[in-house]
Design a protein around this motif. Structure first.
Motif, PDB file in Angstrom:
ATOM      1  N   VAL A 162      -5.955  -0.765  11.442  1.00  0.00           N
ATOM      2  CA  VAL A 162      -5.027   0.001  10.606  1.00  0.00           C
ATOM      3  C   VAL A 162      -3.636   0.011  11.224  1.00  0.00           C
ATOM      4  O   VAL A 162      -2.629  -0.069  10.523  1.00  0.00           O
ATOM      5  N   GLU A 163      -3.568   0.072  12.554  1.00  0.00           N
ATOM      6  CA  GLU A 163      -2.274   0.009  13.236  1.00  0.00           C
ATOM      7  C   GLU A 163      -1.557  -1.299  12.898  1.00  0.00           C
ATOM      8  O   GLU A 163      -0.323  -1.345  12.792  1.00  0.00           O
ATOM      9  N   ASN A 164      -2.329  -2.353  12.722  1.00  0.00           N
ATOM     10  CA  ASN A 164      -1.765  -3.649  12.346  1.00  0.00           C
ATOM     11  C   ASN A 164      -1.096  -3.582  10.975  1.00  0.00           C
ATOM     12  O   ASN A 164      -0.056  -4.210  10.742  1.00  0.00           O
ATOM     13  N   LEU A 165      -1.687  -2.800  10.054  1.00  0.00           N
ATOM     14  CA  LEU A 165      -1.067  -2.616   8.742  1.00  0.00           C
ATOM     15  C   LEU A 165       0.295  -1.942   8.881  1.00  0.00           C
ATOM     16  O   LEU A 165       1.248  -2.270   8.154  1.00  0.00           O
ATOM     17  N   ILE A 166       0.380  -0.998   9.810  1.00  0.00           N
ATOM     18  CA  ILE A 166       1.635  -0.284  10.044  1.00  0.00           C
ATOM     19  C   ILE A 166       2.675  -1.240  10.622  1.00  0.00           C
ATOM     20  O   ILE A 166       3.820  -1.297  10.153  1.00  0.00           O
ATOM     21  N   LYS A 167       2.277  -1.987  11.656  1.00  0.00           N
ATOM     22  CA  LYS A 167       3.215  -2.889  12.337  1.00  0.00           C
ATOM     23  C   LYS A 167       3.757  -3.963  11.402  1.00  0.00           C
ATOM     24  O   LYS A 167       4.916  -4.392  11.523  1.00  0.00           O
ATOM     25  N   LYS A 168       2.912  -4.407  10.458  1.00  0.00           N
ATOM     26  CA  LYS A 168       3.345  -5.473   9.545  1.00  0.00           C
ATOM     27  C   LYS A 168       4.162  -4.937   8.367  1.00  0.00           C
ATOM     28  O   LYS A 168       4.641  -5.713   7.534  1.00  0.00           O
ATOM     29  N   GLY A 169       4.312  -3.617   8.302  1.00  0.00           N
ATOM     30  CA  GLY A 169       5.138  -3.031   7.247  1.00  0.00           C
ATOM     31  C   GLY A 169       4.488  -3.043   5.879  1.00  0.00           C
ATOM     32  O   GLY A 169       5.186  -3.154   4.860  1.00  0.00           O
ATOM     33  N   TYR A 170       3.168  -2.910   5.842  1.00  0.00           N
ATOM     34  CA  TYR A 170       2.465  -2.972   4.566  1.00  0.00           C
ATOM     35  C   TYR A 170       2.410  -1.622   3.848  1.00  0.00           C
ATOM     36  O   TYR A 170       2.106  -1.568   2.657  1.00  0.00           O
ATOM     37  N   TYR A 171       2.697  -0.555   4.578  1.00  0.00           N
ATOM     38  CA  TYR A 171       2.713   0.763   3.944  1.00  0.00           C
ATOM     39  C   TYR A 171       4.090   1.058   3.339  1.00  0.00           C
ATOM     40  O   TYR A 171       5.081   0.395   3.661  1.00  0.00           O
ATOM     41  N   THR A 172       4.153   2.065   2.509  1.00  0.00           N
ATOM     42  CA  THR A 172       5.401   2.499   1.895  1.00  0.00           C
ATOM     43  C   THR A 172       6.458   2.774   2.959  1.00  0.00           C
ATOM     44  O   THR A 172       6.171   3.410   3.977  1.00  0.00           O
ATOM     45  N   GLN A 173       7.664   2.315   2.724  1.00  0.00           N
ATOM     46  CA  GLN A 173       8.754   2.627   3.639  1.00  0.00           C
ATOM     47  C   GLN A 173       9.004   4.134   3.630  1.00  0.00           C
ATOM     48  O   GLN A 173       8.908   4.787   2.601  1.00  0.00           O
ATOM     49  N   ASN A 174       9.344   4.661   4.787  1.00  0.00           N
ATOM     50  CA  ASN A 174       9.608   6.095   4.931  1.00  0.00           C
ATOM     51  C   ASN A 174       8.419   6.944   4.499  1.00  0.00           C
ATOM     52  O   ASN A 174       8.575   8.013   3.906  1.00  0.00           O
ATOM     53  N   ALA A 175       7.226   6.469   4.828  1.00  0.00           N
ATOM     54  CA  ALA A 175       6.019   7.209   4.442  1.00  0.00           C
ATOM     55  C   ALA A 175       5.979   8.602   5.060  1.00  0.00           C
ATOM     56  O   ALA A 175       5.432   9.542   4.462  1.00  0.00           O
ATOM     57  N   LEU A 176       6.590   8.761   6.232  1.00  0.00           N
ATOM     58  CA  LEU A 176       6.610  10.074   6.882  1.00  0.00           C
ATOM     59  C   LEU A 176       7.501  11.072   6.145  1.00  0.00           C
ATOM     60  O   LEU A 176       7.462  12.264   6.420  1.00  0.00           O
ATOM     61  N   GLY A 177       8.285  10.566   5.225  1.00  0.00           N
ATOM     62  CA  GLY A 177       9.145  11.448   4.429  1.00  0.00           C
ATOM     63  C   GLY A 177       8.604  11.708   3.041  1.00  0.00           C
ATOM     64  O   GLY A 177       9.283  12.326   2.211  1.00  0.00           O
ATOM     65  N   LYS A 224       4.652   6.567  -6.852  1.00  0.00           N
ATOM     66  CA  LYS A 224       5.175   5.217  -6.639  1.00  0.00           C
ATOM     67  C   LYS A 224       4.187   4.157  -7.128  1.00  0.00           C
ATOM     68  O   LYS A 224       4.583   3.149  -7.726  1.00  0.00           O
ATOM     69  N   PHE A 225       2.907   4.377  -6.873  1.00  0.00           N
ATOM     70  CA  PHE A 225       1.915   3.437  -7.389  1.00  0.00           C
ATOM     71  C   PHE A 225       1.839   3.525  -8.911  1.00  0.00           C
ATOM     72  O   PHE A 225       1.783   2.506  -9.605  1.00  0.00           O
ATOM     73  N   ALA A 226       1.870   4.731  -9.435  1.00  0.00           N
ATOM     74  CA  ALA A 226       1.760   4.937 -10.881  1.00  0.00           C
ATOM     75  C   ALA A 226       2.955   4.366 -11.640  1.00  0.00           C
ATOM     76  O   ALA A 226       2.846   4.050 -12.827  1.00  0.00           O
ATOM     77  N   SER A 227       4.087   4.214 -10.958  1.00  0.00           N
ATOM     78  CA  SER A 227       5.281   3.653 -11.614  1.00  0.00           C
ATOM     79  C   SER A 227       5.350   2.134 -11.505  1.00  0.00           C
ATOM     80  O   SER A 227       6.279   1.513 -12.028  1.00  0.00           O
ATOM     81  N   GLY A 228       4.372   1.531 -10.811  1.00  0.00           N
ATOM     82  CA  GLY A 228       4.339   0.075 -10.703  1.00  0.00           C
ATOM     83  C   GLY A 228       5.063  -0.488  -9.504  1.00  0.00           C
ATOM     84  O   GLY A 228       5.270  -1.697  -9.408  1.00  0.00           O
ATOM     85  N   GLU A 229       5.440   0.380  -8.531  1.00  0.00           N
ATOM     86  CA  GLU A 229       6.183  -0.080  -7.365  1.00  0.00           C
ATOM     87  C   GLU A 229       5.288  -0.677  -6.284  1.00  0.00           C
ATOM     88  O   GLU A 229       5.785  -1.334  -5.370  1.00  0.00           O
ATOM     89  N   ALA A 230       3.988  -0.429  -6.374  1.00  0.00           N
ATOM     90  CA  ALA A 230       3.081  -0.887  -5.319  1.00  0.00           C
ATOM     91  C   ALA A 230       1.897  -1.640  -5.900  1.00  0.00           C
ATOM     92  O   ALA A 230       1.495  -1.405  -7.044  1.00  0.00           O
ATOM     93  N   SER A 246       1.730   7.925 -15.683  1.00  0.00           N
ATOM     94  CA  SER A 246       1.577   6.567 -15.170  1.00  0.00           C
ATOM     95  C   SER A 246       2.007   5.525 -16.193  1.00  0.00           C
ATOM     96  O   SER A 246       1.699   5.633 -17.384  1.00  0.00           O
ATOM     97  N   SER A 247       2.709   4.500 -15.701  1.00  0.00           N
ATOM     98  CA  SER A 247       3.126   3.388 -16.570  1.00  0.00           C
ATOM     99  C   SER A 247       2.206   2.188 -16.413  1.00  0.00           C
ATOM    100  O   SER A 247       2.455   1.132 -17.003  1.00  0.00           O
ATOM    101  N   ILE A 248       1.131   2.336 -15.628  1.00  0.00           N
ATOM    102  CA  ILE A 248       0.251   1.193 -15.348  1.00  0.00           C
ATOM    103  C   ILE A 248      -1.165   1.401 -15.884  1.00  0.00           C
ATOM    104  O   ILE A 248      -2.099   0.744 -15.423  1.00  0.00           O
ATOM    105  N   LEU A 289       0.831  -1.203   0.000  1.00  0.00           N
ATOM    106  CA  LEU A 289       0.000   0.000   0.000  1.00  0.00           C
ATOM    107  C   LEU A 289       0.867   1.256   0.000  1.00  0.00           C
ATOM    108  O   LEU A 289       1.750   1.403   0.843  1.00  0.00           O
ATOM    109  N   THR A 290       0.614   2.151  -0.936  1.00  0.00           N
ATOM    110  CA  THR A 290       1.355   3.407  -0.946  1.00  0.00           C
ATOM    111  C   THR A 290       0.781   4.377   0.079  1.00  0.00           C
ATOM    112  O   THR A 290      -0.412   4.371   0.364  1.00  0.00           O
ATOM    113  N   LEU A 291       1.645   5.229   0.609  1.00  0.00           N
ATOM    114  CA  LEU A 291       1.222   6.233   1.580  1.00  0.00           C
ATOM    115  C   LEU A 291       2.225   7.374   1.611  1.00  0.00           C
ATOM    116  O   LEU A 291       3.435   7.143   1.697  1.00  0.00           O
TER     117      LEU A 291
END
Length: 448
Positions: A252-267, A276-282, A301-303, A203-205
């Motif tokens: 939703v907190e469980n999604l965070i703990k399991k690392g399902y969101y984009t890495q470094n989403a706070l950045g 990132k989703f439009a480029s096919g990374e997610a 978008s490439s998708i 999941l992108t974020l």
């Protein structure tokens, strides 16, 4: 909020996104100049302010359409000259409009949010009741939903577009993972786990833009507790610490703990997460229907050929078969207008809310129309897919169109802290409930 059933056969329903408005205007000249011998009478020029928020690079098409609307309206109203003013959306909502209404000098036509914003501005007596105009133009039955701009049975504004929230997904990635559209929460989690195992972001974020953090929690909370949950926060009937609310946020907190969101989403900012989703990374992006303008654009978008959309899975709660959708972003009008200015406002409403421009905003920028369209030719396939996925479902409003502005900002800050590991959901919601009680007391005192 008045709930609506969406029917693909009758219209393309919803989408968000844009917010337009109008700027403060100089006093209008009245009457017309005396005709000269042998020459037709010339109407005196008068100005009407028009504040908009289309100031970013991605709003160029949108701005061009608005300028065409203004030009057409000017051509239909002798002597009219619009004076456009572009303002940042947050500044317009949080600073300028509040100060202008407090001073009794709002712009003639302006961007406004429905719900609490409109209700507060109506209390000042400076917002125009456009009910007679809507009835005269025969628009009432054509508009999909104007409930967020209705106060005590009177209409004080109109949504320029609508939106729904759901899941955009990459069909190719789903095929490679051997999965289909999830029908349950467990199936949704299984897709996330399979994607992560393959090194694909589930999941992108983009959490710098903190509002985007609350799209999934808002949906999960209502799925479990029903639509009355959102309305209940401001009346005290619902608490942020109620079991179904806490459960939704902890899912939703469980999604965070399991690392399902984009890495470094706070950045990351929201547009960066979209990229990132439009480029096919997610594999997926929980987003508003307005995002089709990015994801279905070959230049961004490439998708495009792999793009799909599905409604968030039911959770077995009171709010199943409902979708977070709203007609919140719209136009308001000053009550301090003369007859010429009122004519300009009526003509603006007539032109902008015609099928011509409502369909144009859908095709060019992916904004779902505020009126029921009779012609769907030329509409992108993803629009049809979004519409099909929500056919027969009912809408519920986003919480931030109901709760006080401070609650919105407190929740956004709290969600960032949870994402950053500085607190947990339960503690954050307990603190938020304290803030909610304080704001409710303030609202009650102001109502006296």
């Amino acid at each position: 909020m008045k709930k609506k059933t969406l029917a693909a056969s009758s219209s393309v329903v919803l989408s968000a996104a844009l917010v337009l408005s109008a700027c403060g205007a100089t006093d209008s000249s009245k009457g017309s100049s005396a005709p000269q011998a042998g020459k037709p009478a010339q109407a005196k020029e008068f100005e009407v302010s028009f504040r908009h928020t289309q100031i970013k690079d991605n709003a160029k098409n949108r701005m061009a359409m608005f300028m065409d609307v203004l030009k057409e309206v000017e051509g239909n109203v002798p002597g009219l000259k619009f004076v456009p003013e572009g303002v940042d959306g947050t500044v317009n909502r949080q600073t300028k409009l509040k100060a202008e209404f407090a001073a009794g000098s709002p712009p003639k036509i302006f961007e406004v949010f429905g719900g609490s914003d409109t209700r507060n501005f109506v209390k000042t007596g400076n917002m125009l009741d456009i009910t007679p105009i809507i009835e005269e133009l025969g628009l009432k039955d054509k508009l999909i939903d104007f409930s967020e701009f209705t106060v005590n049975g009177k209409i004080y504004g109109l949504p320029m577009a609508g939106s729904v929230q759901g899941v955009f997904y990459n069909k190719k990635i789903f095929a490679d993972l051997g999965v289909g559209v999830p029908k349950t929460w467990d199936e949704f989690l299984a897709i996330c786990e399979k994607a992560k195992a393959k090194g694909i972001t589930p999941l992108t974020l983009g959490a710098i833009d903190a509002w985007s953090l609350n799209m999934i929690p808002s949906t999960v909370m209502v799925r479990l507790g029903g639509p009355e949950v959102v309305q209940g926060f401001v009346t005290g009937q619902t608490k942020w610490t109620d079991p179904e609310v806490v459960k939704g946020f902890e899912m939703v907190e469980n999604l965070i703990k399991k690392g399902y969101y984009t890495q470094n989403a706070l950045g990351l900012k929201y547009p960066e997460a979209q990229a990132k989703f439009a480029s096919g990374e997610a594999a997926m992006a929980f987003d508003g229907s307005w995002a089709n303008a990015t994801y279905a654009d070959p230049s961004k978008s490439s998708i495009v050929d792999s793009l799909g959309f599905f409604n968030f899975p039911n959770l077995g709660g009171k709010g199943d078969n409902m979708v977070n959708g709203a007609f919140s972003n719209g136009f308001g009008f000053s009550a301090k207008v003369d007859e010429n200015e009122k004519k300009a406002i009526k003509e603006f409403i007539k032109v902008f809310f015609s099928e011509k421009y409502q369909k144009r905003q859908l095709i060019e920028d992916g904004y779902f129309p505020a009126i029921k369209l009779t012609d769907m030719s030329g509409v992108k396939p993803i629009i049809q897919e979004i519409n099909k996925s929500i056919d027969g479902l009912k809408l519920f409003p986003a919480f931030d169109s109901i709760v006080q502005p401070k609650i919105k900002s407190d929740l956004e800050a709290g969600m960032q802290q949870v994402l950053g590991g500085k607190t947990n959901m339960k503690a954050m919601l307990e603190k938020l409930q304290q803030s909610q009680e304080t704001e409710n007391k303030k609202s009650a005192e102001q109502a006296k």
